[in-house]
Design a protein around this motif. Structure first.
Motif: not given
Length: 209
Positions: A20-21, A35
């Motif tokens: 994920d970011d 990411r």
């Protein structure tokens, strides 16, 4: 004639992917966030590091391993070609336990799907000479979750447990009081029975047959 020498330096691309970011990776101290992040580096040994955690409230993603099977973080990596690594993370939830009295244990981070065990000791604590604090149960979000002082459950989300207590008469003190009452009643009955006894009749006057 002086010769002309040309030195070729081969560099490779290292790409690190995250689930994920908001994660970061660093290669030899060069830090990048995203990411998916990439580095250009020569084919020698390098120090690679990634974020250990990303926490949101009572849930966090905790670093587990690299996609090539290496679990060390930071780690040493030697590049001999363009390389793509995935940073693998596991989901963990926080279990919080609290109690106004006694000693509560079992608080910590647990992998999702694992079993947590919380406890409070002792389960009976003297309040004063006449009463005790007695453990009543674990309460979560205003509802009773368990009655036992030792409670095990599967962790699927963040949990906050609070120990609930009630006040009860101290059975030892109660027993002493009952014994004293019984002794007092027996003494009273004994005195009553002694007072009802009539004294013996006086002896007859002298000269009377």
């Amino acid at each position: 004639n002086r010769g002309i020498y040309t030195r070729y330096v081969t560099s490779y691309r290292l790409t690190v992917n995250f689930p994920d970011d908001g994660f970061w990776a660093a290669l030899d101290g060069e830090n990048k966030t995203g990411r998916s992040v990439s580095f250009e580096a020569m084919g020698v040994e390098h120090r690679l590091e990634a974020a250990l955690y990303r926490t949101t409230g009572g849930t966090r993603l905790a670093f587990s391993a690299w996609s090539d099977g290496v679990a060390d973080n930071p780690r040493v990596i030697r590049l001999n070609r363009d390389t793509v690594l995935n940073a693998v993370y596991r989901v963990e939830h926080h279990v919080a336990v609290s109690s106004e009295i006694g000693e509560a244990s079992g608080e910590g981070w647990y992998v999702e799907g694992s079993t947590a065990t919380v406890s409070v000791t002792p389960s009976i604590i003297p309040k004063d000479f006449f009463t005790n604090h007695v453990f009543e149960g674990w309460v979560e979000r205003g509802r009773k979750a368990a009655s036992s002082a030792v409670y095990s459950f599967v962790v699927t989300r963040p949990v906050r447990l609070t120990a609930s207590w009630r006040t009860e008469p101290n059975p030892v003190t109660l027993g002493i009081l009952v014994l004293l009452v019984v002794i007092l009643v027996l003494v009273a009955l004994l005195l009553l029975s002694t007072g009802r006894r009539l004294p013996p009749p006086p002896p007859p006057p002298p000269g009377q047959a």
